[in-house]
Design a protein around this motif. Structure first.
Motif, PDB file in Angstrom:
ATOM      1  N   VAL A 125       0.845  -1.187   0.000  1.00 10.58           N
ATOM      2  CA  VAL A 125       0.000   0.000   0.000  1.00 10.58           C
ATOM      3  C   VAL A 125       0.885   1.243   0.000  1.00 10.58           C
ATOM      4  CG1 VAL A 125      -1.922  -1.107   1.191  1.00 10.58           C
ATOM      5  CG2 VAL A 125      -0.142  -0.005   2.524  1.00 10.58           C
ATOM      6  N   THR A 126       0.381   2.289  -0.598  1.00 12.45           N
ATOM      7  CA  THR A 126       1.038   3.591  -0.582  1.00 12.45           C
ATOM      8  C   THR A 126       0.160   4.542   0.215  1.00 12.45           C
ATOM      9  OG1 THR A 126       2.097   3.229  -2.718  1.00 12.45           O
ATOM     10  CG2 THR A 126       1.903   5.495  -1.976  1.00 12.45           C
ATOM     11  N   LEU A 127       0.750   5.185   1.214  1.00 14.76           N
ATOM     12  CA  LEU A 127       0.006   6.064   2.098  1.00 14.76           C
ATOM     13  C   LEU A 127       0.575   7.477   2.046  1.00 14.76           C
ATOM     14  CD1 LEU A 127      -0.321   3.756   5.255  1.00 14.76           C
ATOM     15  CD2 LEU A 127      -2.002   4.121   3.442  1.00 14.76           C
ATOM     16  N   ALA A 128      -0.295   8.462   2.245  1.00 19.13           N
ATOM     17  CA  ALA A 128       0.102   9.873   2.205  1.00 19.13           C
ATOM     18  C   ALA A 128       0.673  10.276   3.560  1.00 19.13           C
ATOM     19  CB  ALA A 128      -1.095  10.742   1.845  1.00 19.13           C
ATOM     20  N   LEU A 129       1.826   9.715   3.909  1.00 26.85           N
ATOM     21  CA  LEU A 129       2.462   9.968   5.198  1.00 26.85           C
ATOM     22  C   LEU A 129       3.441  11.133   5.097  1.00 26.85           C
ATOM     23  CD1 LEU A 129       3.125   6.245   6.129  1.00 26.85           C
ATOM     24  CD2 LEU A 129       1.257   7.694   6.920  1.00 26.85           C
ATOM     25  N   ASP A 130       3.843  11.652   6.252  1.00 31.89           N
ATOM     26  CA  ASP A 130       4.648  12.874   6.279  1.00 31.89           C
ATOM     27  C   ASP A 130       6.144  12.626   6.224  1.00 31.89           C
ATOM     28  OD1 ASP A 130       5.205  15.670   6.599  1.00 31.89           O
ATOM     29  OD2 ASP A 130       5.613  15.293   8.715  1.00 31.89           O
ATOM     30  N   ASP A 131       6.628  11.557   6.858  1.00 32.87           N
ATOM     31  CA  ASP A 131       8.074  11.318   6.861  1.00 32.87           C
ATOM     32  C   ASP A 131       8.364   9.826   6.747  1.00 32.87           C
ATOM     33  OD1 ASP A 131       8.422  10.038   9.527  1.00 32.87           O
ATOM     34  OD2 ASP A 131       7.857  11.974  10.315  1.00 32.87           O
TER      35      ASP A 131
END
Length: 897
Positions: free
Chosen positions: A502-508
């Protein structure tokens, strides 16, 4: 009287203009109202809720194009609809659905059979219809302040002018730029790259002065730095009607200069400021502003790394006026070749932070902050069920549809993006509200209401044992379950690979590892699924308050299940539901997933506030009714604090309740003659060899005296049927051996003196020390010398470990540092023993000449061993258990994300 003795009181309403109008009288009662909401399972995104009912349309009232209808001009696409029930005529009305009617399909067979089959949907249906991505964050943010002029410069590659979204502002004339060439700024679509002949000329429409202005833009020099001893690279020019008619910013390595020319062309401002290397690397905002201050103007030239630090100069010019901006121009030339520039704005107010936040696409804001901001920008009502933890921080907001951005934010946090059940809007439920919940509804099997079928499904649909999580635009992390029944090992050791990426819109890049392990936990909790649970509310009206207060993500508990279904209560998380509303019937079917993965560690919780061991197993066999269990743990043992009792444990499917825990060993804190007596945990020492009078306990140590026949082994043992274990003891010789060695030791797998393993400590005649291993009286392997020597009454510690038929041991003086390595290591191959008691031995070689030598023992322990006092069969499972059976918390406390 109330439902079901009276009708359910279903009401259907349409929002016509500003008023909700009741149309229940036109709803065909032979076709019940049905409602569906939520998501089909734990891993899916929320579907738009739906509601269906049939309207009597014989009068043509619900034909939108019928001019004779009293609703003509009021019915249309996406007309709001609301459905409610009133089970008790004296009680409140309960809203069950709020949505929109997208179409009014008329169906007829005869003039007396004309109907409209309504399929209403929640707001997610409409939000999901749009395919146009939202503009970049800078492109959305800057126009919100009503600037004097603005040119995003986000054109495609074939463009020849820079369009302005501000009404009345003409496109900017540009030459020598490669539009759409640089896409490294997350807050923007691709921006142009400058060539050696690049120019920019933009006219600002006439407007009132206002006494202040600000010009701001973003640029990326891409480490292409004009030489420090050469010409200045022109970056931007601003023309105004003020005292300073033209402002020009030039840059070269190490410094930036600001020129200001009056109407005659004379420079009235010349200021230089040193700049660091950061202005040449990555995306930077440049801001130039001026405003009247009563005695002249204050002006500022400032740099700010996108999402980072700021710097620049602020000065004044006496007797001057700011005027208004008339044009923004630049002749960039060869010194800026390869640079990128965009989002040139002329703002009404000086020293404004309009670009802040949007310049880095709001990277680092929390999930809820992003949702609330987007909803406010798009005028979508949104509410929140807030949890105790801060929602996850998300990465840059890239061009995407509104619903896509909201769903990406929800996926990054792991919570639930839902439809608000009481209005046309959205609702976000934080991930942390799902942790360790008390049940919102309890249903007892066999009691009125719970409907058949109630079929558990023990399958692999939700299993994921190999997880890769990638941060959008960043790094990845992987988590794999390597062992256990749901591991990636081939059957029967595991179930094989069930992978997911999965690809997630994470910050770091620190977040993917945490998310990968959390998702691995969610995908590898071993238990049955109950895909649906049905309740007949017309047969159990007492359940109506509980059912109608349910929200997606709440927990239902099923109790009293028959043993062929489950031996314990079952906790299920509600993902959504389907309900049928009729005059005298109300069926409710919840779509469910196991709640067990969400039962995470919680401080001071009576069940989930306890930590598991690193591994615990049954040390000796246990019968089906044994009131104590002897176990051994890896690392820290189970707590013995009475305040933490009872402690629910599970072994072999049986749940037991621990009421006391004590170390498995002996401190010898008692006085005994003619034997060693009984430990504080109730274990009695058995003896063999020699006379009873050879043994005693003095309150701190147990002793064996060898008054005659020194070579006769004195054996003292505990427990029975012990297999693998580790034993530690302190040995104190009362004298230095003479004539021959005294050989105290540890007994393993003892059945008799002849059938046992013995780890022997050789107390040599010169004070030397050695270790050996024997099976019965037969030595196995060689004697291992130990560094150092001993004296009378000096304590030596001995540690022995057996795994299978491999025996390892080491010894050292009490108070010294324990060696890291085993000093003897042998494997028994001749007539091996599978199980037996543990204990201590004392004897000497026949050549020993000491008179009545004494060997004392203290601090005896089975390392990690405990005797647990238990109440058996808490969950109705009664069975015996073999040594090595895994012992765990019945409800493990798992760390949450």
């Amino acid at each position: 009287m109330a439902f079901p003795d009276t009708p359910l009181g279903v009401r259907v309403e349409l929002l016509l203009g500003e008023t909700w109008q009741d149309i229940t009288g036109d709803v065909f009662t032979q076709s019940p109202v049905t409602i569906t909401r939520g998501r089909p399972d734990q891993g899916a995104r929320t579907d738009a809720s739906s509601c269906s009912f049939v309207l009597d349309n014989r009068s043509g009232r619900y034909s939108p194009r019928n001019p004779n209808s009293d609703l003509y001009g009021l019915l249309g696409r996406n007309t709001p609809v609301r459905v409610s029930v009133q089970p008790d005529p004296a009680g409140p009305r309960l809203t069950r659905f709020v949505g929109e009617v997208a179409a009014w399909p008329v169906r007829w067979g005869t003039p007396h059979d004309v109907a409209v089959s309504v399929q209403a949907a929640g707001i997610l249906r409409r939000l999901g219809q749009g395919t146009k991505p939202l503009d970049s964050t800078l492109r959305r943010r800057i126009p919100s302040a009503n600037p004097r002029a603005y040119w995003p410069m986000e054109e495609a590659r074939e463009a020849t002018r820079a369009y302005s979204p501000i009404p009345g502002v003409r496109p900017a004339a540009v030459t020598g730029v490669e539009f759409g060439a640089v896409d490294t700024l997350p807050s923007s679509r691709a921006l142009p790259r400058l060539t050696s002949a690049a120019t920019f000329s933009a006219i600002v429409p006439a407007h009132e002065s206002g006494g202040q202005w600000q010009v701001e833009f973003v640029y990326n020099a891409d480490d292409k730095i004009p030489p420090g001893n050469g010409d200045w690279a022109e970056v931007i020019g601003v023309s105004t009607t003020g005292t300073v008619r033209r402002w020009v910013v030039g840059m070269r390595n190490g410094s930036t200069r600001l020129y200001g020319y009056d109407a005659s062309g004379e420079d009235v401002i010349f200021r230089a400021v040193g700049v660091g290397s950061d202005v040449w690397h990555g995306w930077v905002r440049m801001r130039l502003w001026a405003r009247d201050d009563g005695t002249g103007i204050t002006y500022q030239l400032a740099f700010q790394d996108v999402g980072g630090d700021a710097g620049g100069l602020t000065e004044t010019l006496a007797g001057a006026s700011a005027g208004r901006v008339t044009a923004v121009t630049a002749t960039w030339g060869p010194l800026t070749e390869g640079w990128s520039i965009g989002h040139v704005g002329v703002l009404r107010s000086a020293n404004t932070g309009l670009y802040s936040g949007s310049d880095n696409a709001y990277a680092g804001e929390t999930t809820w902050r992003r949702m609330a901001r987007l909803a406010a920008e798009e005028s979508i009502p949104i509410g929140r069920i807030a949890g105790p933890l801060t929602t996850e921080r998300v990465g840059p907001q890239r061009p995407q549809t509104l619903l896509g951005l909201l769903e990406d934010a929800a996926a990054a946090d792991g919570g639930l993006l839902l439809e608000d059940p009481t209005r046309l809007g959205l609702l976000y439920r934080d991930r942390s509200t799902l942790y360790t919940q008390a049940p919102a509804l309890t249903l007892a099997y066999g009691q009125p209401g719970l409907a058949s079928p109630l079929d558990p499904v023990d399958d692999d649909e939700a299993v994921r044992n190999d997880i890769t999580v990638t941060r959008s635009g960043g790094s990845s992390a992987r988590a794999v379950l390597e062992s256990g029944p749901l591991s990636v090992q081939a059957p029967p050791r595991g179930i094989g690979v069930y992978d997911e990426a999965v690809t997630l819109a994470l910050d770091d890049d620190l977040q993917p590892e945490q998310h990968a392990h959390w998702r691995l936990h969610l995908g590898t909790v071993d238990g049955a699924r109950y895909p649906s649970v049905s309740v007949m509310l017309h047969k159990a009206p007492h359940l109506i308050p509980g059912v109608t207060s349910l929200r997606e993500g709440d927990v239902i508990r099923l109790t009293g299940l028959p043993p062929w279904v489950a031996h314990e209560d079952v906790a299920l998380m509600v993902q959504g539901w389907h309900e049928v509303l009729d005059v005298h019937r109300w069926d409710f079917t919840a779509t469910c997933s196991p709640a067990a993965p969400w039962m995470t560690a919680k401080t001071d919780h009576p069940v989930y506030g306890k930590a598991d061991t690193d591994g615990c197993a049954l040390l000796v066999p246990a019968t089906a009714t044994a009131p104590v269990l002897d176990v051994v743990s890896v690392g820290l043992p189970w707590t013995s604090d009475p305040a933490e009792m009872p402690l629910p444990l599970r072994l072999g499917g049986e749940v037991v309740r621990v009421t006391a825990a004590a170390p498995l060993g002996d401190t010898f804190a008692r006085t005994v003659a003619d034997g060693w007596g009984t430990t504080t945990t109730g274990l009695t020492w058995s003896t063999a060899g020699g006379a009873a009078s050879d043994r005693s306990v003095d309150g701190a140590r147990a002793a064996v005296v060898l008054p005659s026949s020194v070579s006769t082994l004195r054996a003292q043992t505990l427990l029975g049927d012990v297999r693998d274990c580790e034993v530690r003891v302190r040995i104190q010789p009362g004298q230095v051996s003479t004539g021959g060695s005294l050989i105290p030791g540890v007994l393993l797998r003892y059945a008799s003196i002849a059938a046992s393993y013995r780890v022997r400590l050789h107390l040599g005649t010169g004070g030397d020390l050695a270790l050996s291993v024997s099976r019965g009286s037969t030595q196995v392997g060689t004697i291992s010398q130990i560094p150092g020597s001993y004296t009378a009454d000096e304590e030596i510690e001995l540690r022995a470990r057996i795994d299978g038929h491999r025996i390892r041991a080491r010894a050292w003086k009490t108070g010294a540092v324990e060696p890291l390595d085993w000093q003897t290591d042998v494997t028994i191959t001749d007539s091996p023993l599978d199980a037996g008691a543990v204990g201590l031995s004392a004897s000497g070689f026949s050549t020993n000449t000491n008179t009545a030598p004494v060997i004392r023992f203290s601090a005896f322990e089975v390392v990690g061993g405990q005797r647990l006092t238990v109440t058996r069969s808490i969950n109705g499972v009664a069975k015996s258990h073999a040594p090595g059976t895994d012992v765990r918390l019945a409800h493990p406390a798992i760390a949450s994300l």
